[in-house]
Design a protein around this motif. Structure first.
Motif, PDB file in Angstrom:
ATOM      1  N   LYS A 192      32.516  23.318  -9.320  1.00  0.00           N
ATOM      2  CA  LYS A 192      31.745  24.489  -8.932  1.00  0.00           C
ATOM      3  C   LYS A 192      32.448  25.217  -7.795  1.00  0.00           C
ATOM      4  CE  LYS A 192      26.969  25.827  -8.406  1.00  0.00           C
ATOM      5  NZ  LYS A 192      25.578  25.386  -8.493  1.00  0.00           N
ATOM      6  N   THR A 193      32.677  26.489  -7.994  1.00  0.00           N
ATOM      7  CA  THR A 193      33.461  27.273  -7.042  1.00  0.00           C
ATOM      8  C   THR A 193      32.836  27.249  -5.657  1.00  0.00           C
ATOM      9  OG1 THR A 193      33.962  28.754  -8.864  1.00  0.00           O
ATOM     10  CG2 THR A 193      34.520  29.517  -6.648  1.00  0.00           C
ATOM     11  N   GLY A 194      33.642  26.958  -4.654  1.00  0.00           N
ATOM     12  CA  GLY A 194      33.210  27.099  -3.281  1.00  0.00           C
ATOM     13  C   GLY A 194      32.492  25.920  -2.701  1.00  0.00           C
ATOM     14  N   VAL A 195      32.085  24.937  -3.525  1.00  0.00           N
ATOM     15  CA  VAL A 195      31.475  23.735  -2.972  1.00  0.00           C
ATOM     16  C   VAL A 195      32.543  22.990  -2.187  1.00  0.00           C
ATOM     17  CG1 VAL A 195      30.330  21.564  -3.589  1.00  0.00           C
ATOM     18  CG2 VAL A 195      29.817  23.637  -4.853  1.00  0.00           C
ATOM     19  N   ASN A 196      32.112  22.262  -1.154  1.00  0.00           N
ATOM     20  CA  ASN A 196      33.097  21.668  -0.249  1.00  0.00           C
ATOM     21  C   ASN A 196      34.109  20.769  -0.955  1.00  0.00           C
ATOM     22  OD1 ASN A 196      31.097  19.779  -0.717  1.00  0.00           O
ATOM     23  ND2 ASN A 196      30.303  19.841   1.368  1.00  0.00           N
ATOM     24  N   GLN A 199      36.696  22.878  -2.582  1.00  0.00           N
ATOM     25  CA  GLN A 199      37.662  23.425  -1.631  1.00  0.00           C
ATOM     26  C   GLN A 199      38.589  22.343  -1.088  1.00  0.00           C
ATOM     27  OE1 GLN A 199      34.954  25.403   1.105  1.00  0.00           O
ATOM     28  NE2 GLN A 199      35.166  27.337  -0.010  1.00  0.00           N
ATOM     29  N   ARG A 337      25.034  31.033  -8.787  1.00  0.00           N
ATOM     30  CA  ARG A 337      24.226  32.196  -8.490  1.00  0.00           C
ATOM     31  C   ARG A 337      24.320  32.489  -6.996  1.00  0.00           C
ATOM     32  NH1 ARG A 337      18.435  33.279  -7.837  1.00  0.00           N
ATOM     33  NH2 ARG A 337      18.018  31.064  -7.669  1.00  0.00           N
ATOM     34  N   GLN A 338      24.540  33.719  -6.668  1.00  0.00           N
ATOM     35  CA  GLN A 338      24.618  34.097  -5.266  1.00  0.00           C
ATOM     36  C   GLN A 338      23.247  33.985  -4.611  1.00  0.00           C
ATOM     37  OE1 GLN A 338      27.328  34.648  -3.631  1.00  0.00           O
ATOM     38  NE2 GLN A 338      28.721  34.693  -5.373  1.00  0.00           N
ATOM     39  N   MET A 339      23.246  33.776  -3.311  1.00  0.00           N
ATOM     40  CA  MET A 339      21.999  33.664  -2.574  1.00  0.00           C
ATOM     41  C   MET A 339      21.192  34.950  -2.720  1.00  0.00           C
ATOM     42  SD  MET A 339      21.488  33.172   1.465  1.00  0.00           S
ATOM     43  CE  MET A 339      19.859  33.265   2.192  1.00  0.00           C
TER      44      MET A 339
ATOM     45  N   TYR B 220      19.046  25.625  -1.032  1.00  0.00           N
ATOM     46  CA  TYR B 220      20.155  26.422  -0.529  1.00  0.00           C
ATOM     47  C   TYR B 220      21.293  25.488  -0.176  1.00  0.00           C
ATOM     48  CZ  TYR B 220      22.994  29.710   1.927  1.00  0.00           C
ATOM     49  OH  TYR B 220      24.043  30.501   2.293  1.00  0.00           O
ATOM     50  N   HIS B 221      22.421  25.708  -0.794  1.00  0.00           N
ATOM     51  CA  HIS B 221      23.561  24.838  -0.580  1.00  0.00           C
ATOM     52  C   HIS B 221      24.383  25.367   0.594  1.00  0.00           C
ATOM     53  CE1 HIS B 221      26.834  22.175  -1.274  1.00  0.00           C
ATOM     54  NE2 HIS B 221      26.225  21.630  -2.297  1.00  0.00           N
ATOM     55  N   ALA B 223      27.148  24.428   2.042  1.00  0.00           N
ATOM     56  CA  ALA B 223      28.611  24.497   2.022  1.00  0.00           C
ATOM     57  C   ALA B 223      29.134  25.757   1.345  1.00  0.00           C
ATOM     58  CB  ALA B 223      29.164  23.272   1.312  1.00  0.00           C
ATOM     59  N   HIS B 224      28.513  26.173   0.250  1.00  0.00           N
ATOM     60  CA  HIS B 224      29.083  27.340  -0.415  1.00  0.00           C
ATOM     61  C   HIS B 224      28.129  28.528  -0.425  1.00  0.00           C
ATOM     62  CE1 HIS B 224      27.305  26.551  -4.650  1.00  0.00           C
ATOM     63  NE2 HIS B 224      26.731  25.739  -3.807  1.00  0.00           N
ATOM     64  N   ARG B 225      27.074  28.405   0.379  1.00  0.00           N
ATOM     65  CA  ARG B 225      26.201  29.537   0.664  1.00  0.00           C
ATOM     66  C   ARG B 225      25.618  30.156  -0.597  1.00  0.00           C
ATOM     67  NH1 ARG B 225      27.852  32.075   6.375  1.00  0.00           N
ATOM     68  NH2 ARG B 225      28.315  30.091   7.349  1.00  0.00           N
ATOM     69  N   LYS B 226      25.118  29.284  -1.441  1.00  0.00           N
ATOM     70  CA  LYS B 226      24.454  29.747  -2.649  1.00  0.00           C
ATOM     71  C   LYS B 226      23.203  28.899  -2.864  1.00  0.00           C
ATOM     72  CE  LYS B 226      28.502  31.377  -5.152  1.00  0.00           C
ATOM     73  NZ  LYS B 226      29.412  31.133  -6.273  1.00  0.00           N
ATOM     74  N   TRP B 227      22.276  29.460  -3.626  1.00  0.00           N
ATOM     75  CA  TRP B 227      21.125  28.670  -4.027  1.00  0.00           C
ATOM     76  C   TRP B 227      21.567  27.721  -5.120  1.00  0.00           C
ATOM     77  CZ3 TRP B 227      16.824  27.938  -1.507  1.00  0.00           C
ATOM     78  CH2 TRP B 227      16.473  28.884  -0.525  1.00  0.00           C
ATOM     79  N   GLU B 228      21.368  26.446  -4.872  1.00  0.00           N
ATOM     80  CA  GLU B 228      21.796  25.398  -5.785  1.00  0.00           C
ATOM     81  C   GLU B 228      20.597  24.983  -6.619  1.00  0.00           C
ATOM     82  OE1 GLU B 228      23.587  23.571  -7.850  1.00  0.00           O
ATOM     83  OE2 GLU B 228      25.016  23.273  -6.218  1.00  0.00           O
TER      84      GLU B 228
END
Lengths: 340, 389
Positions: A192-196, A199, A337-339, B220-221, B223-228
Motif C-alpha cells: 500500500k502506497t505510503g504506509v511506513n 516506504q 483513499r485520501q483523508m 485514520y492511518h 503513517a500515510h495520512r489516509k483513512w484506513e
C-alpha cells in the motif's frame, strides 16, 4: 538386580520379566486406536482402584518414547480398570510406554500405509499478469494441510533479480473451514502506497519483473505425507492498479444454449472457496425475486447455465459493491483513499 | 458498457447494476454494565461433548469464564471452567514448557505450535492453547502455581458456542482477538476474501447457538495520512471512559486507535481515532492494561520484523500512559497523533520500552505488579513471572 529394576521402570522389559511381589499392584496394559487401558491383574491392583482417594493419574500414565512428561488426557475409573483418553489421538508410527503400578508395557502403533501426497488443485488469480499492488493469492489443496508454520513452506522469488523476496507475506494464516484453502496475503503494509513499511522496505512486487510463488515440497498434509514435489506459480507484474472495477463495462452474452457468460472489465478477486458465488453475484427476476441459478466466477469472468424460461424472462444481474479487483479496489471504493 | 454489450443486454434482457449500500448489519449497543459472574454469563449452555476445532486466541471473563476464539468455525466458545481462585501465582520459572506440553500432546517440541496464552485473573492459573503437527490436533493446557501442566478437562464443563455472522460461509476465517467487556464479549476478525476490519459484539449472557452484531471499522492511518478502512485489528482491549465504551486496538502498522461503541446506528461504520504511532516494521501480538503509580498503562506486546532495537530480542513491548487515549482534540489525534520516539528507549513522556518483556513469545497480565511471560530461551520456551515497571 538394580539394572533389572531400572529396565523395568523404563519399560524396556515386559511385565513378566520384572518379578514384582504379589503385594504390588499389577495391571494388564493395552492400547486401542483411540485410548489406553490398565486392567487390574491382581488383588492389590483392585484394592488400589477401590481406594477412596485413589487418583487414576497417579496410578496409570502413558509416555511417548523418550519423554519424561506423561501424555495429557482424561481418566475414567471402572471397577477393575482405568481408561485413559489422551488429549490428542495416538499417532501411527509412534511408540508409547504404558506404566501402571509395577507393570509396564511398550506399545507401538504401526505406521499407516503411505497416503497420496497432497497436491495443489486450484489457485487464484488465474491470470499471468498481476498489478504491482496485487494483494493476495488463494491456494487450494486436495486434502487438509498442516497449519502453524506455513511460512516455512512458502516462498516468493523474483526471477528477474534471481533472488527470494524476503518479508513478502502477511504472516497470519487464513484457512477455510475445511483446512484445504489458504488465503495468502502479500504484505499490505508494503503493497500500500505510503504506509511506513512501503516506504521503509519498498513494495513486494515491482512492475516489469517476473516472479514465482513457490510451495515447497516439505509441506505435509495432516496425514503426515509431504508434497514431495514443489509447486510453482510463475507470473509477471504489470503497472499498479488504482482503478475501481466498473460493472457497466462488463460484457454479457447468452449463447444459443442459454449459457450466460460475463467478461469482467479487469481481473477480479474470487476465491476457489466460493466459485459458486451467491453473495456477490446473483440473478434476479425483473420484479426483484432472486433466482436460484448459480454463477460460477473466476478471475476474468463468470458463467451460468440458464434454463430456457429464465433466459426469456429478462433476468437482472445483481452485483455486490464489495467485489474487489486484485489490488483491493472495490466497486464501492478504491483501496487507497485520501483523508476526508 | 460497450455497444455490443448494450445490444446483448437489450436482446437478452439482462442489466448489470451495483446493489446500493454495503451489506453490513449493525445494531445499537447498550453501554457497558457491571461485570457478570460466570454463572450468569451463559444462556442455554451445553455440558460435555465440546471438541475444539482450533483455539487461536484465549482470554478470561469474570468467575473463570474462558473465551476461546475458534477460528476453524469462525466462532467464540465460552467455557465455565469453575477455576475461581484463590489467586496463587506461578511459584518458580518453568523451563522448556514447549517440550513439556509437546510431550503431553504426544509429540516433540519442534512439532508444537503455541497459539495463545491467557492468565485467569481469579486464580493465577495459566491457560495455553497449543496445536500438534501434522494433524493440527488442538488442546487447551493449564499450568498451575507449582508448574504442573495438564489438559483442561472439558468433560463436565458448561459451554456455549456462538458463530460469528457469515462465519459458516467462511467470510471470517481468523478471529485475531476476543475479550470480555461487561455486558458483551467483543471479537476482532480477519476475512479470507476481504481485507477488512471487523469488530463483533456478542451480548452477555452468551447464548449457545446465538449470534453477534458486526461493525466495520475504519481508522485514520497516521503513517500515510489516509483513512484506513481495511487493516484488521491485530489485538485489542475493551476500554471505558466517561461512560463511553471503546475498543482500543492495535494494527499491523502499529497505530493505536480507539473506536467508540456507544450510540452506533445500524448501517454505520465505527470510525476510530488514532492516538499513537509506535513505529514501522512491527506486528502487535497482545495488549493489556494495568494501574501503577497513579496512572493506567497500556502495554503493547509486539514482534519486530527487523533486528532488535534497545534490547536482546525482536519480541518487545512498550507501555503507553493511557492518558493519551483521552485525547480527542484534532491537535493530538489522527494526523497529529503522538509518535513514539523510535530512536530512543523512551519518549515522548509516558511512552517507554518495558525491559522485562523482551523475548516474550506470549504475555498476559497477572496483576498490576506482574505479568506472566512465555519467553524464548536457549533451552526452549520458559514460563515465568515478570515484574511490570
Amino acid at each position: 538386580m538394580l539394572l533389572r529394576w531400572l529396565l523395568c521402570l523404563s519399560g524396556l522389559l515386559f511385565v513378566q520379566g520384572c518379578s514384582p511381589s504379589p503385594q504390588e499392584p499389577q495391571f494388564d496394559l493395552r492400547a486401542t486406536a483411540d485410548h489406553f487401558e490398565a486392567r487390574a491383574a491382581n488383588p492389590a491392583a483392585r484394592r488400589l482402584l477401590a481406594a477412596p482417594n485413589s487418583n487414576p493419574a497417579d496410578t496409570f500414565q502413558v509416555f511417548i518414547q523418550g519423554a519424561t512428561t506423561p501424555l495429557f488426557g482424561t481418566y475414567a475409573t471402572r471397577a477393575d480398570s482405568i481408561i485413559f483418553q489422551p488429549a490428542a489421538p495416538p499417532v501411527p508410527g509412534m511408540s508409547y510406554r504404558l506404566q501402571a503400578g509395577s507393570s509396564s508395557h511398550q506399545h507401538h502403533i504401526p505406521a499407516q500405509q503411505a497416503t497420496a501426497p497432497p497436491r495443489v488443485i486450484g489457485w487464484m488469480p488465474r491470470v499471468s499478469i498481476v498489478p504491482a499492488n496485487h494483494l493476495k493469492f488463494y491456494l487450494q489443496f486436495d486434502q487438509p494441510m498442516t497449519q502453524g508454520d506455513v511460512w516455512s513452506h512458502l516462498q516468493l522469488h523474483c526471477e528477474t533479480d534471481g533472488q527470494q523476496v524476503l518479508g513478502a507475506f502477511r504472516e497470519v494464516e487464513l484457512w477455510d473451514p475445511t483446512g484445504t484453502i489458504l488465503t495468502l496475503w502479500l504484505h499490505p503494509g508494503r503493497q500500500k502506497t505510503g504506509v511506513n513499511l512501503n516506504q521503509d522496505e519498498g513494495p513486494v512486487l515491482h512492475a516489469g519483473k517476473r516472479y514465482t510463488l513457490r510451495v515447497l515440497g516439505t509441506w505435509t498434509a495432516t496425514s503426515g505425507t509431504a508434497l514431495g514435489q514443489p509447486w510453482h506459480l510463475p507470473f509477471t507484474v504489470g503497472p499498479a492498479d488504482h482503478q475501481q472495477p466498473a460493472p457497466e463495462k462488463w460484457k454479457l452474452n447468452i449463447s444459443a444454449e442459454n449459457q450466460l457468460t460475463i467478461q469482467f472489465d479487469e481481473p477480479l478477486d474470487f476465491s476457489p472457496a466460493t466459485p459458486n458465488t451467491t453473495e456477490r453475484l446473483w440473478l434476479e427476476t425483473p420484479t426483484g425475486q432472486r433466482l436460484p441459478t448459480p454463477l460460477q466466477a473466476t478471475t476474468t469472468g463468470a458463467t451460468a447455465q440458464l434454463d430456457p424460461t429464465t433466459a426469456k424472462t429478462a433476468p437482472v444481474l445483481k452485483v455486490s459493491p464489495d467485489i474487489e479487483d486484485l489490488a483491493g479496489n472495490s466497486i464501492s471504493r478504491p483501496f487507497e483513499r485520501q483523508m476526508e | 458498457m460497450t455497444a455490443n454489450t448494450r445490444v446483448s443486454l437489450k436482446l437478452f434482457g439482462i442489466a448489470a447494476t451495483a446493489a446500493a449500500g454495503a451489506a453490513f448489519f449493525l445494531y445499537t449497543l447498550k453501554a457497558n454494565g457491571a461485570p457478570v459472574a460466570a454463572s450468569s454469563a451463559l444462556k442455554n449452555p451445553q455440558t460435555g461433548g465440546l471438541k475444539l476445532q482450533s483455539a487461536s486466541s484465549l482470554s478470561f471473563g469474570p468467575g473463570g469464564l474462558l473465551l476461546v476464539a475458534e477460528s476453524g468455525s469462525a466462532s467464540v466458545v465460552a467455557i465455565e471452567t469453575g477455576d475461581i481462585g484463590p489467586l496463587v501465582k506461578l511459584k518458580q520459572r518453568v523451563d522448556n514448557v514447549s517440550g513439556l506440553i509437546a510431550n503431553g500432546l504426544g509429540t516433540t517440541a519442534e512439532n508444537l505450535t503455541i497459539n495463545d496464552m491467557a492468565v485467569n485473573p481469579d486464580s493465577g492459573r495459566i491457560y495455553i492453547s497449543a496445536s500438534r503437527k501434522p494433524d493440527n490436533a488442538t488442546s487447551v493446557i493449564t499450568v498451575d502455581a507449582e508448574g504442573k501442566a495438564r489438559q483442561l478437562d472439558l468433560t463436565n464443563l458448561p459451554w456455549a458456542r456462538i458463530t460469528l455472522p457469515g462465519g459458516t460461509n467462511s467470510k471470517v476465517t481468523r478471529i485475531t482477538d476476543v475479550a470480555f467487556a461487561g455486558d458483551r464479549v467483543l471479537a476482532a476478525g480477519s476475512c479470507n476474501e476481504e481485507f477488512a476490519s471487523k469488530i463483533f459484539s456478542l451480548p452477555v449472557p452468551l447464548e449457545h447457538g446465538g449470534t453477534a452484531s458486526i461493525y466495520s471499522a475504519e481508522t485514520y492511518h497516521v503513517a500515510h495520512r489516509k483513512w484506513e478502512t481495511k487493516a484488521p485489528i491485530s489485538s485489542f482491549i475493551p476500554y471505558e471512559e466517561n461512560g463511553q465504551s471503546y475498543v482500543v486496538g492495535a494494527f499491523a502498522c502499529t497505530p493505536i486507535a480507539k473506536f467508540p461503541l456507544n450510540d452506533l446506528k445500524p448501517g454505520s461504520q465505527v470510525k476510530g481515532v488514532s492516538v499513537m504511532e509506535l513505529g514501522s516494521g512491527n506486528r502487535p501480538l497482545d495488549l493489556f492494561s494495568y494501574n501503577k503509580g497513579g496512572k493506567r498503562w497500556l502495554v503493547t506486546h509486539t514482534q519486530r520484523f527487523h533486528k532488535p532495537l534497545f534490547g536482546p530480542s525482536n519480541l518487545w513491548a512498550a507501555r503507553v500512559d493511557m492518558a493519551y487515549l483521552s485525547k480527542s482534540e484534532p491537535t493530538a489525534t489522527n494526523e497529529n497523533a503522538t509518535r513514539r520516539d523510535t530512536k530512543q528507549k523512551a519518549g515522548p513522556d509516558g511512552v517507554e520500552i518495558v525491559d522485562s518483556l523482551f523475548g516474550a513469545v506470549q504475555v498476559d497480565k497477572l496483576s498490576d505488579e506482574e505479568a506472566i511471560v512465555l519467553r524464548e530461551t536457549a533451552a526452549g520456551l520458559a514460563l515465568e513471572v515478570a515484574a511490570l515497571p
